[in-house]
Motif scaffolding. Structure first.
Motif, PDB file in Angstrom:
ATOM      1  N   ALA A 176       0.836  -1.204   0.000  1.00 39.51           N
ATOM      2  CA  ALA A 176       0.000   0.000   0.000  1.00 39.51           C
ATOM      3  C   ALA A 176       0.872   1.255   0.000  1.00 39.51           C
ATOM      4  CB  ALA A 176      -0.912   0.008   1.219  1.00 39.51           C
ATOM      5  N   LEU A 177       0.282   2.366  -0.388  1.00 41.13           N
ATOM      6  CA  LEU A 177       0.958   3.654  -0.293  1.00 41.13           C
ATOM      7  C   LEU A 177       0.860   4.188   1.137  1.00 41.13           C
ATOM      8  CD1 LEU A 177      -0.269   5.535  -3.500  1.00 41.13           C
ATOM      9  CD2 LEU A 177       1.794   4.181  -3.200  1.00 41.13           C
ATOM     10  N   VAL A 178       1.802   5.040   1.501  1.00 53.24           N
ATOM     11  CA  VAL A 178       1.779   5.700   2.804  1.00 53.24           C
ATOM     12  C   VAL A 178       1.564   7.200   2.588  1.00 53.24           C
ATOM     13  CG1 VAL A 178       3.104   6.314   4.865  1.00 53.24           C
ATOM     14  CG2 VAL A 178       3.257   3.995   3.917  1.00 53.24           C
ATOM     15  N   CYS A 179       0.605   7.740   3.327  1.00 54.32           N
ATOM     16  CA  CYS A 179       0.268   9.155   3.238  1.00 54.32           C
ATOM     17  C   CYS A 179       0.621   9.840   4.554  1.00 54.32           C
ATOM     18  CB  CYS A 179      -1.224   9.305   2.945  1.00 54.32           C
ATOM     19  SG  CYS A 179      -1.884  10.948   3.234  1.00 54.32           S
ATOM     20  N   GLY A 180       1.433  10.870   4.507  1.00 56.10           N
ATOM     21  CA  GLY A 180       1.771  11.632   5.707  1.00 56.10           C
ATOM     22  C   GLY A 180       0.721  12.691   5.983  1.00 56.10           C
ATOM     23  N   GLY A 181       0.139  12.678   7.178  1.00 51.00           N
ATOM     24  CA  GLY A 181      -0.971  13.582   7.492  1.00 51.00           C
ATOM     25  C   GLY A 181      -0.550  14.831   8.265  1.00 51.00           C
ATOM     26  N   ILE A 182      -1.059  15.984   7.833  1.00 50.27           N
ATOM     27  CA  ILE A 182      -0.814  17.263   8.501  1.00 50.27           C
ATOM     28  C   ILE A 182      -2.153  17.897   8.832  1.00 50.27           C
ATOM     29  CG2 ILE A 182       0.098  19.601   8.176  1.00 50.27           C
ATOM     30  CD1 ILE A 182       2.317  18.446   6.519  1.00 50.27           C
ATOM     31  N   THR A 183      -2.285  18.460  10.026  1.00 52.93           N
ATOM     32  CA  THR A 183      -3.570  19.000  10.486  1.00 52.93           C
ATOM     33  C   THR A 183      -3.438  20.451  10.943  1.00 52.93           C
ATOM     34  OG1 THR A 183      -3.083  17.867  12.580  1.00 52.93           O
ATOM     35  CG2 THR A 183      -4.648  16.816  11.117  1.00 52.93           C
ATOM     36  N   PRO A 184      -4.576  21.144  11.113  1.00 55.72           N
ATOM     37  CA  PRO A 184      -4.561  22.562  11.507  1.00 55.72           C
ATOM     38  C   PRO A 184      -3.813  22.806  12.810  1.00 55.72           C
ATOM     39  CG  PRO A 184      -6.735  21.926  10.751  1.00 55.72           C
ATOM     40  CD  PRO A 184      -5.941  20.661  10.859  1.00 55.72           C
ATOM     41  N   VAL A 185      -3.394  24.048  12.997  1.00 55.52           N
ATOM     42  CA  VAL A 185      -2.594  24.402  14.174  1.00 55.52           C
ATOM     43  C   VAL A 185      -3.309  25.474  14.993  1.00 55.52           C
ATOM     44  CG1 VAL A 185      -0.402  23.754  13.122  1.00 55.52           C
ATOM     45  CG2 VAL A 185      -1.276  26.071  12.779  1.00 55.52           C
ATOM     46  N   LEU A 186      -3.090  25.425  16.303  1.00 47.08           N
ATOM     47  CA  LEU A 186      -3.730  26.395  17.184  1.00 47.08           C
ATOM     48  C   LEU A 186      -3.190  27.807  16.976  1.00 47.08           C
ATOM     49  CD1 LEU A 186      -3.995  24.463  20.577  1.00 47.08           C
ATOM     50  CD2 LEU A 186      -5.758  24.835  18.845  1.00 47.08           C
ATOM     51  N   SER A 187      -1.973  27.915  16.487  1.00 44.55           N
ATOM     52  CA  SER A 187      -1.392  29.245  16.289  1.00 44.55           C
ATOM     53  C   SER A 187      -2.172  30.061  15.267  1.00 44.55           C
ATOM     54  CB  SER A 187       0.076  29.135  15.873  1.00 44.55           C
ATOM     55  OG  SER A 187       0.231  28.284  14.758  1.00 44.55           O
ATOM     56  N   TYR A 188      -2.839  29.390  14.321  1.00 45.01           N
ATOM     57  CA  TYR A 188      -3.687  30.121  13.376  1.00 45.01           C
ATOM     58  C   TYR A 188      -4.920  30.664  14.104  1.00 45.01           C
ATOM     59  CZ  TYR A 188      -6.919  31.261   9.630  1.00 45.01           C
ATOM     60  OH  TYR A 188      -7.818  31.926   8.822  1.00 45.01           O
ATOM     61  N   LEU A 189      -5.578  29.809  14.894  1.00 46.69           N
ATOM     62  CA  LEU A 189      -6.769  30.248  15.624  1.00 46.69           C
ATOM     63  C   LEU A 189      -6.437  31.374  16.602  1.00 46.69           C
ATOM     64  CD1 LEU A 189      -8.533  26.835  16.429  1.00 46.69           C
ATOM     65  CD2 LEU A 189      -9.131  28.501  14.655  1.00 46.69           C
ATOM     66  N   HIS A 190      -5.251  31.319  17.179  1.00 49.38           N
ATOM     67  CA  HIS A 190      -4.850  32.322  18.172  1.00 49.38           C
ATOM     68  C   HIS A 190      -4.166  33.530  17.540  1.00 49.38           C
ATOM     69  CE1 HIS A 190      -4.742  28.814  21.294  1.00 49.38           C
ATOM     70  NE2 HIS A 190      -5.970  29.203  21.009  1.00 49.38           N
ATOM     71  N   LYS A 191      -4.127  33.540  16.194  1.00 53.19           N
ATOM     72  CA  LYS A 191      -3.590  34.686  15.442  1.00 53.19           C
ATOM     73  C   LYS A 191      -2.177  35.039  15.882  1.00 53.19           C
ATOM     74  CE  LYS A 191      -8.248  36.515  14.704  1.00 53.19           C
ATOM     75  NZ  LYS A 191      -9.169  37.662  14.842  1.00 53.19           N
ATOM     76  N   LYS A 192      -1.324  34.012  15.915  1.00 55.17           N
ATOM     77  CA  LYS A 192       0.055  34.222  16.351  1.00 55.17           C
ATOM     78  C   LYS A 192       0.953  34.829  15.264  1.00 55.17           C
ATOM     79  CE  LYS A 192      -0.185  32.530  20.562  1.00 55.17           C
ATOM     80  NZ  LYS A 192       0.474  31.275  20.919  1.00 55.17           N
ATOM     81  N   GLY A 193       0.428  34.908  14.038  1.00 57.13           N
ATOM     82  CA  GLY A 193       1.235  35.493  12.974  1.00 57.13           C
ATOM     83  C   GLY A 193       1.753  34.454  12.002  1.00 57.13           C
ATOM     84  N   ASP A 194       2.063  34.912  10.793  1.00 57.68           N
ATOM     85  CA  ASP A 194       2.433  34.020   9.704  1.00 57.68           C
ATOM     86  C   ASP A 194       3.663  33.172  10.021  1.00 57.68           C
ATOM     87  OD1 ASP A 194       1.885  33.370   6.743  1.00 57.68           O
ATOM     88  OD2 ASP A 194       4.003  33.898   6.709  1.00 57.68           O
ATOM     89  N   LEU A 195       4.679  33.770  10.607  1.00 59.24           N
ATOM     90  CA  LEU A 195       5.913  33.030  10.869  1.00 59.24           C
ATOM     91  C   LEU A 195       5.693  31.890  11.856  1.00 59.24           C
ATOM     92  CD1 LEU A 195       8.575  35.909  11.054  1.00 59.24           C
ATOM     93  CD2 LEU A 195       8.163  34.284   9.180  1.00 59.24           C
ATOM     94  N   VAL A 196       4.924  32.141  12.900  1.00 62.25           N
ATOM     95  CA  VAL A 196       4.658  31.109  13.914  1.00 62.25           C
ATOM     96  C   VAL A 196       3.816  29.987  13.313  1.00 62.25           C
ATOM     97  CG1 VAL A 196       3.586  30.633  16.148  1.00 62.25           C
ATOM     98  CG2 VAL A 196       4.842  32.770  15.794  1.00 62.25           C
TER      99      VAL A 196
END
Length: 373
Positions: free
Chosen positions: A117-137
């Motif tokens: 089978a193929l392997v898929c690496g999963g990436i999910t949303p981050v709290l820093s976006y919700l907390h408006k920590k800024g683009d770099l963070v």
């Protein structure tokens, strides 16, 4: 033997998509919680470190059911979410993105080798976006999730950004993911109302495609019927703009029509997360969904929360002609032939596939409401 050094000889995701539909795997965190290996609420994936054998077994069941792809079991593996979920562990058991993603890669790869089978690496949303920590963070937190997949690119075939409620955050994530030089898939957890910032389904679809992702679509939060309605809008939006990005969907495994016009889907149900079982879809409802999704142009079909191995088997069986192969457990379906051999007379009579496809299952609880109030 270092299994991480083995070179897989099967075709990649983009090659498989050209040949026919690709079947994804199903529920991980929610199913592991039911089995006693994960905690509801944080839904973080410490199980890959604490109970690796249980995680392997579930992945093995999905592959045996006919899944072409096994996703690394590391949903919500970002340090912000892990820190919030670590509060009930001892100092000795504080978990971090890098160690969880490393273990998830090893587990998924080890099982994938058993069935090519193929392997898929999963990436999910981050709290820093919700907390408006800024683009770099925000970018740094996505980079932390991505880094292990880049290091293990010999065992990871493509990467998936999933469960995004804001298309703006997804655009940032995909820009970071391009560093990997691997095929990129992405999904949003939206219904007919669009994303959490009020961006319409149509605009979400177009913006997702214009990120350059190789595969776009939906996952989780909404049931089979709502997912079909939303994916239909996405397909029309892409067609109207002349965009040809292939579609994918991995819907919820529970029926919840009453939350179709909610931004938060099944999370609005009072049964969530501990009493959803009466809402679970049947394998025949999944058969019908897989056919309808394929007819809409969806070419990667799997499942999210509540979609168990037998549901993935239904997808693989329904699309066996288009895929040119049957899942390993094809002998269990169609039910007609095997039910004839039952010792129970009433079971013997249920040998018509049409009976099962048109069945209206009951919950067995007198006077229960059909929908949540």
């Amino acid at each position: 033997l270092n299994i991480m050094s083995n070179v897989r000889k099967r075709k990649g995701l983009l090659e498989l998509l050209v040949e026919g539909p690709v079947v994804g795997d199903g529920s991980m965190c929610m199913t592991l919680e039911k089995r006693g290996y994960c905690r509801a609420g944080p839904w973080t994936p410490e199980a890959v470190l604490l109970y690796p054998d249980a995680v392997k077994q579930l992945l093995r069941e999905y592959m045996r059911a006919g899944a072409d792809v096994l996703q690394t079991p590391c949903y919500a593996s970002s340090d912000g979410r892990l820190k919030r979920g670590n509060i009930n562990y001892t100092v000795r058991h504080k978990f971090h993105t890098s160690e969880i993603n490393e273990a998830a890669c090893k587990i998924a790869h080890e099982v994938a080798l058993e069935g090519n089978a193929l392997v898929c690496g999963g990436i999910t949303p981050v709290l820093s976006y919700l907390h408006k920590k800024g683009d770099l963070v925000i970018r740094a937190e996505f980079t932390d999730q991505l880094e292990i997949f880049i290091q293990r690119r010999d065992t990871v075939d493509f990467i998936l950004a999933e469960f995004f409620g804001h298309v703006e955050e997804l655009e940032i994530c995909i820009d970071v993911m391009k560093r990997s030089k691997m095929p990129i898939a992405c999904t949003m957890r939206i219904g007919p109302l669009g994303d959490l910032n009020g961006v319409s389904v149509k605009e979400c679809a177009v913006r997702m495609a214009r990120t350059g992702a190789d595969l776009i679509g939906l996952n989780c939060m909404f049931d089979l019927n709502t997912t079909l309605k939303t994916i239909k809008r996405m397909k029309k939006a892409l067609d109207d703009e002349g965009l040809e990005t292939p579609l994918m969907c991995q819907p919820l495994g529970f029926m919840c029509p009453e939350v179709e016009n909610s931004l938060y889907g099944y999370a609005r149900l009072s049964e969530d997360p501990f009493a959803l079982e009466p809402r679970q879809v049947t394998r025949f409802e999944v058969h019908a969904f897989a056919r309808a999704a394929y007819d809409l142009g969806v070419r990667y079909i799997g499942g999210c929360c509540g979609m168990e191995p037998h549901h993935i088997r239904a997808i693989a069986q329904e699309l066996s002609a288009e895929r040119g192969r049957n899942p390993p457990v094809q002998d269990m379906c169609p039910p007609c032939e095997w039910l004839k051999k039952s010792n129970i007379t009433t079971t013997q009579k249920k040998t018509n596939l049409e009976f099962w496809m048109n069945l209206k299952p009951g919950c067995g609880r007198p006077f229960n409401p059909s929908c949540n109030k």
